[in-house]
Design an enzyme around this catalytic site. Sequence first.
Site, PDB file in Angstrom:
ATOM      1  N   THR A   1       0.886  -1.151   0.000  1.00  0.00           N
ATOM      2  CA  THR A   1       0.000   0.000   0.000  1.00  0.00           C
ATOM      3  C   THR A   1       0.927   1.205   0.000  1.00  0.00           C
ATOM      4  O   THR A   1       2.101   1.060   0.300  1.00  0.00           O
ATOM      5  CB  THR A   1      -0.864   0.033   1.296  1.00  0.00           C
ATOM      6  OG1 THR A   1      -1.476  -1.230   1.491  1.00  0.00           O
ATOM      7  CG2 THR A   1      -1.946   1.090   1.240  1.00  0.00           C
TER       8      THR A   1
ATOM      9  N   THR B   1      -0.870   0.106   6.575  1.00  0.00           N
ATOM     10  CA  THR B   1      -0.588  -0.828   5.485  1.00  0.00           C
ATOM     11  C   THR B   1      -0.531  -2.227   6.080  1.00  0.00           C
ATOM     12  O   THR B   1      -0.341  -2.388   7.278  1.00  0.00           O
ATOM     13  CB  THR B   1       0.745  -0.492   4.788  1.00  0.00           C
ATOM     14  OG1 THR B   1       1.028  -1.487   3.792  1.00  0.00           O
ATOM     15  CG2 THR B   1       1.912  -0.435   5.759  1.00  0.00           C
TER      16      THR B   1
ATOM     17  N   ARG C   1     -13.144  -7.351  -4.695  1.00  0.00           N
ATOM     18  CA  ARG C   1     -12.634  -7.369  -3.325  1.00  0.00           C
ATOM     19  C   ARG C   1     -12.168  -5.973  -2.932  1.00  0.00           C
ATOM     20  O   ARG C   1     -11.491  -5.292  -3.669  1.00  0.00           O
ATOM     21  CB  ARG C   1     -11.473  -8.346  -3.203  1.00  0.00           C
ATOM     22  CG  ARG C   1     -10.829  -8.405  -1.802  1.00  0.00           C
ATOM     23  CD  ARG C   1      -9.625  -7.494  -1.688  1.00  0.00           C
ATOM     24  NE  ARG C   1      -8.937  -7.651  -0.396  1.00  0.00           N
ATOM     25  CZ  ARG C   1      -7.938  -6.882  -0.008  1.00  0.00           C
ATOM     26  NH1 ARG C   1      -7.477  -5.901  -0.792  1.00  0.00           N
ATOM     27  NH2 ARG C   1      -7.362  -7.075   1.174  1.00  0.00           N
TER      28      ARG C   1
ATOM     29  N   ASP D   1      -8.765  -2.686   3.356  1.00  0.00           N
ATOM     30  CA  ASP D   1      -8.893  -1.664   4.394  1.00  0.00           C
ATOM     31  C   ASP D   1      -8.660  -0.249   3.905  1.00  0.00           C
ATOM     32  O   ASP D   1      -9.169   0.715   4.492  1.00  0.00           O
ATOM     33  CB  ASP D   1      -7.876  -1.949   5.504  1.00  0.00           C
ATOM     34  CG  ASP D   1      -6.437  -1.779   4.995  1.00  0.00           C
ATOM     35  OD1 ASP D   1      -5.765  -0.817   5.386  1.00  0.00           O
ATOM     36  OD2 ASP D   1      -5.989  -2.615   4.188  1.00  0.00           O
TER      37      ASP D   1
END
Length: 308
Positions: free
Chosen positions: A168, A219, A196, A199
């Site tokens: 991330t 992350t 999908r 977070d």
Amino acid sequence: MNPVLVVHGGAVRIVDKDQKEPVRQGIIRAATVGYNILREGGSAVDAVESAVTVLEDDPEFNAGFGSVLNTDGEVEMDASIMNGKDLSAGAVSAVRCVANPIKLARLVMEKTPHCFLTDQGAAKFAAAMGIPEVPGKQLVTERNIKLLEKEKHEKDAQKLDCQKNLGTVGAVALDCRGNVAYATSTGGIVNKMVGRVGDTPCIGSGGYADNDIGAVSTTGHGESVMKVNLARLALFHVEQGKTLEEAADISLGYMKSKLKGLGGVILVSKAGDWAVKWTSASMPWAAVKDGKLHSGIYLDDASITDLP
């Protein structure tokens, strides 16, 4: 207030030798761009958006151009941003054919009454805002095509999710007016199901910003991060009087003990303190304060230099 900017390039198992220097330079470039905005009197929101945009444009990182591929071999991206001054926030998920999802997330924050747009709704909004559509294949790299092929051939790939695919990018900032902000962006996990969402676009999990406490970008394994609301959990511990380092360690430790989930966080407090912590093998990061650039990838390789 002396401005502060911290960026991360994702909690990952290990950075390949041939990637180490490009990754380090990319993270330093993002931190420099973001901090220069703060140094010139710009806002925390402007700084985190610009820093993350740099990383989205860099193929070394799992966001924007360079995002990993879903099971159909396509790029679907998530991003979110938040202004600690008034808790305004914007997020997008399952975005395709947009070069910089973080810019779209900011538009959601500032141009709509909503916090979160997804998939086709986000695409229509992007078109209405004049964001150019880019061919999906333009965001796909040869490295990620090979990575998807490898993942599909590995047995028990799903079982390894907690240990892999943690990439991330994110940024947190404190500006000279005492405002904090965060921005986080990702391509998700390799070989994920179509649709999908992890977070990253979820406020409180992928990040959080509140002028009364500070800002955090997270992350790691998305499903684990969501289950513990990692970003807000870290700031809760800061509210309870813990130092940033203590708050990060407690929160990451809780996620690891409860779910075996690995990850990382970057934080900045309302007072201008900052911290970076991770439980994965590595996390490229950089922080700038008082003209000093701190950066690293592994636990034992942090360096400090003067910002040009």
